[in-house]
Design a protein around this motif. Structure first.
Motif, PDB file in Angstrom:
ATOM      1  N   SER A  30      15.541  37.358  -5.899  1.00 26.61           N
ATOM      2  CA  SER A  30      14.732  38.289  -5.130  1.00 26.61           C
ATOM      3  C   SER A  30      15.507  39.566  -4.787  1.00 26.61           C
ATOM      4  CB  SER A  30      14.270  37.628  -3.823  1.00 26.61           C
ATOM      5  OG  SER A  30      13.675  38.577  -2.958  1.00 26.61           O
ATOM      6  N   ALA A  31      14.790  40.677  -4.810  1.00 31.22           N
ATOM      7  CA  ALA A  31      15.393  41.953  -4.397  1.00 31.22           C
ATOM      8  C   ALA A  31      15.808  41.923  -2.937  1.00 31.22           C
ATOM      9  CB  ALA A  31      14.399  43.086  -4.638  1.00 31.22           C
ATOM     10  N   ARG A  32      15.276  40.962  -2.171  1.00 31.21           N
ATOM     11  CA  ARG A  32      15.659  40.848  -0.764  1.00 31.21           C
ATOM     12  C   ARG A  32      17.133  40.499  -0.603  1.00 31.21           C
ATOM     13  NH1 ARG A  32      11.994  37.585   3.080  1.00 31.21           N
ATOM     14  NH2 ARG A  32      13.289  38.846   4.453  1.00 31.21           N
ATOM     15  N   CYS A  33      17.742  39.990  -1.664  1.00 36.51           N
ATOM     16  CA  CYS A  33      19.162  39.612  -1.602  1.00 36.51           C
ATOM     17  C   CYS A  33      20.090  40.770  -1.959  1.00 36.51           C
ATOM     18  CB  CYS A  33      19.434  38.449  -2.550  1.00 36.51           C
ATOM     19  SG  CYS A  33      18.514  36.942  -2.187  1.00 36.51           S
ATOM     20  N   ASP A  34      19.561  41.885  -2.435  1.00 30.44           N
ATOM     21  CA  ASP A  34      20.398  42.938  -3.007  1.00 30.44           C
ATOM     22  C   ASP A  34      21.418  43.491  -2.017  1.00 30.44           C
ATOM     23  OD1 ASP A  34      19.104  42.638  -5.391  1.00 30.44           O
ATOM     24  OD2 ASP A  34      17.956  44.502  -5.266  1.00 30.44           O
ATOM     25  N   VAL A  35      20.986  43.756  -0.794  1.00 29.49           N
ATOM     26  CA  VAL A  35      21.909  44.319   0.199  1.00 29.49           C
ATOM     27  C   VAL A  35      23.028  43.323   0.493  1.00 29.49           C
ATOM     28  CG1 VAL A  35      22.137  45.114   2.576  1.00 29.49           C
ATOM     29  CG2 VAL A  35      20.160  45.819   1.213  1.00 29.49           C
ATOM     30  N   PHE A  36      22.665  42.054   0.581  1.00 30.59           N
ATOM     31  CA  PHE A  36      23.681  41.027   0.826  1.00 30.59           C
ATOM     32  C   PHE A  36      24.622  40.917  -0.364  1.00 30.59           C
ATOM     33  CE2 PHE A  36      25.345  36.688   1.087  1.00 30.59           C
ATOM     34  CZ  PHE A  36      25.771  36.649   2.410  1.00 30.59           C
ATOM     35  N   TYR A  37      24.072  40.948  -1.585  1.00 33.53           N
ATOM     36  CA  TYR A  37      24.924  40.868  -2.766  1.00 33.53           C
ATOM     37  C   TYR A  37      25.920  42.027  -2.798  1.00 33.53           C
ATOM     38  CZ  TYR A  37      21.871  37.307  -4.932  1.00 33.53           C
ATOM     39  OH  TYR A  37      21.179  36.166  -5.228  1.00 33.53           O
ATOM     40  N   ALA A  38      25.463  43.225  -2.480  1.00 32.49           N
ATOM     41  CA  ALA A  38      26.358  44.383  -2.503  1.00 32.49           C
ATOM     42  C   ALA A  38      27.493  44.205  -1.504  1.00 32.49           C
ATOM     43  CB  ALA A  38      25.569  45.660  -2.203  1.00 32.49           C
ATOM     44  N   ALA A  39      27.154  43.705  -0.319  1.00 30.85           N
ATOM     45  CA  ALA A  39      28.180  43.485   0.696  1.00 30.85           C
ATOM     46  C   ALA A  39      29.122  42.359   0.283  1.00 30.85           C
ATOM     47  CB  ALA A  39      27.514  43.161   2.031  1.00 30.85           C
ATOM     48  N   LEU A  40      28.572  41.302  -0.311  1.00 30.12           N
ATOM     49  CA  LEU A  40      29.395  40.178  -0.745  1.00 30.12           C
ATOM     50  C   LEU A  40      30.358  40.620  -1.835  1.00 30.12           C
ATOM     51  CD1 LEU A  40      29.795  37.151  -0.232  1.00 30.12           C
ATOM     52  CD2 LEU A  40      28.054  36.701  -1.970  1.00 30.12           C
ATOM     53  N   ALA A  41      29.886  41.433  -2.760  1.00 35.78           N
ATOM     54  CA  ALA A  41      30.760  41.937  -3.824  1.00 35.78           C
ATOM     55  C   ALA A  41      31.894  42.774  -3.231  1.00 35.78           C
ATOM     56  CB  ALA A  41      29.953  42.757  -4.824  1.00 35.78           C
ATOM     57  N   ARG A  42      31.610  43.546  -2.188  1.00 33.92           N
ATOM     58  CA  ARG A  42      32.664  44.358  -1.569  1.00 33.92           C
ATOM     59  C   ARG A  42      33.737  43.490  -0.924  1.00 33.92           C
ATOM     60  NH1 ARG A  42      28.207  47.662  -0.057  1.00 33.92           N
ATOM     61  NH2 ARG A  42      28.123  46.709   2.029  1.00 33.92           N
ATOM     62  N   THR A  43      33.341  42.369  -0.336  1.00 30.25           N
ATOM     63  CA  THR A  43      34.345  41.497   0.287  1.00 30.25           C
ATOM     64  C   THR A  43      35.192  40.779  -0.740  1.00 30.25           C
ATOM     65  OG1 THR A  43      32.975  39.493   0.354  1.00 30.25           O
ATOM     66  CG2 THR A  43      32.755  41.053   2.203  1.00 30.25           C
TER      67      THR A  43
END
Length: 418
Positions: free
Chosen positions: A218-231
């Protein structure tokens, strides 16, 4: 009363729970070592120093052995925040009731009124002490199921282990534990929770999509994925069929192909169990694509060169009686995957006696009878050591797992060192 009773009704419930966990294909081997975990302590020196145990540790650096899939469990009697759904304490829900009995017995906390949480942790510490100094368990937090607004839905949750509880437990025993956060991406505070977990030593984030109502595509996860990738924190997420907890009609959320979205955001993804059970729709062939084994879809992602540096699989539960078949043979044969595989035990499941069968492992050609005899005895005392020694000795057509599969610590400290 938490004690597993030796009554006809309790054994009937236990059988129902085992049936839900095992599946139909391996009934002829069940239950090889009985129903209940005897919870023996103090592994005899004849076993601790057995040549098979010694050989299993050859070439292994215990300080890099971090079991990446160990469930922290409890009922909340310590006040630490652990919670289980009341259904699991009601005989009106026999499968879930039996599962609670099995899980607590597997963790040797079934006969500890008023101190179940503490007993469960003490047993884990004792089992790690039975490994080599430096070995650790990575304790999994477990978020609630949530609705589309991100609000917790306890009525749809099987259990809940807050991040704070996992963090406190690990930090109280840093010699034997690390911790893994569990953050539902639909939460309104998901990014704040992720930042807090990262700053407080979480080594990864854990999802079980079908149990938590998470659609990884889901696109609803995109913001979380971006933050997770940064960590740089990895996402450890279940793949394939889920039987250990209630998931209703949400099994499709465990489809490995739904994780492409996370991978395409640059998230390091670990597919738990290498998706070795169940079937999922081949979404690459459209909305009406055929159903194929979940493992086949996992393999497709593993063979995609775009994901070589991002995707891996964990080996938790792959030796269970309902998983140790053709998929496990492929895992052993695919030596080109091995540098991307991470060992985990799925504790306390190795302590659920009907879930594993060394006779089945012999029949499938993974181990010999003499090895099986030693493993069966080790398991009565230390299911973690059983899981480790079994995986170190199993082979198929000359292929076996190398030491690197068990040296998981560098994978989970990579971001911290960057």
């Amino acid at each position: 009363m938490l004690r597993i009773q030796t009554t006809r009704r309790s054994f009937l419930l236990a059988g129902i729970g085992s049936a839900a966990l095992i599946g139909a294909g391996a009934w002829r081997y069940w239950p090889e070592q009985g129903i209940a975990n005897p919870c023996l302590t103090t592994l005899p020196q004849t076993l601790a120093k057995h040549e098979l145990v010694t050989a299993a540790w050859n070439g292994i650096n215990p300080g890099q052995v971090w079991d990446c899939h160990a469930h922290l469990a409890g009922i909340g009697d310590s006040g630490g925040g652990a919670w289980i759904n009341p259904r699991m304490q009601s005989v009106l829900h026999p499968v879930e009731f039996a599962q609670r009995l099995f899980y607590l017995n597997a963790g040797c906390a079934h006969d500890a009124p008023g101190r179940v949480d503490v007993s469960y942790i003490e047993r884990m510490r004792n089992l790690v002490d039975g490994l080599r100094p430096g070995s650790k368990l990575m304790l999994l937090a477990f978020d609630h199921a949530r609705d589309s607004s991100g609000d917790a839905t306890p009525e749809h949750s099987t259990f809940h282990i807050p991040d704070a509880y996992a963090q406190r437990t690990a930090q109280a025993h840093p010699d034997v534990f690390e911790w893994i956060a569990s953050i539902h991406p639909y939460r309104r505070d998901a990014l704040t929770a992720l930042d807090h977990a990262h700053r407080n030593g979480a080594r990864a984030v854990k999802w079980l999509p079908a149990a938590m109502n998470i659609d990884p595509a889901s696109a609803r996860c995109d913001v979380f994925y971006a933050a997770l990738a940064r960590t740089g924190l990895p996402l450890i997420t279940h793949g394939g069929m889920e039987r250990a907890v209630h998931v209703g009609d949400l099994q499709s959320l465990g489809n490995p192909l739904r994780l492409r979205r996370a991978l395409d955001h640059g998230v390091r993804v670990v597919i738990a169990h290498c998706a070795t059970m169940g079937e999922d729709q081949d979404l690459d062939r459209g909305a009406n694509g055929p159903y194929v084994t979940s493992f086949e879809l996992f393999a497709r992602l593993m063979d995609d060169p775009h994901y070589e540096k991002l995707l891996g699989g964990d080996l938790s539960a792959v030796t269970q009686i309902n998983r140790a078949g053709p998929a496990l043979k492929r895992i052993l044969e695919r030596t080109d995957w091995h540098h991307r595989l991470l060992n985990g035990s799925d504790y306390p499941l190795p302590g659920i006696m009907p879930l594993y069968s060394v006779d089945h492992m012999i029949a499938m050609g993974f181990i010999s009878a003499p090895v099986a005899a030693v493993l069966s005895t080790i398991r009565l005392y230390n299911p973690l050591l059983f899981d480790f020694v079994l995986k170190r000795h199993m082979a198929y057509q000359g292929h076996r797992l190398g030491a690197g599969v068990f040296h998981t610590q560098p994978y989970f400290t990579r971001a911290a060192l960057a």
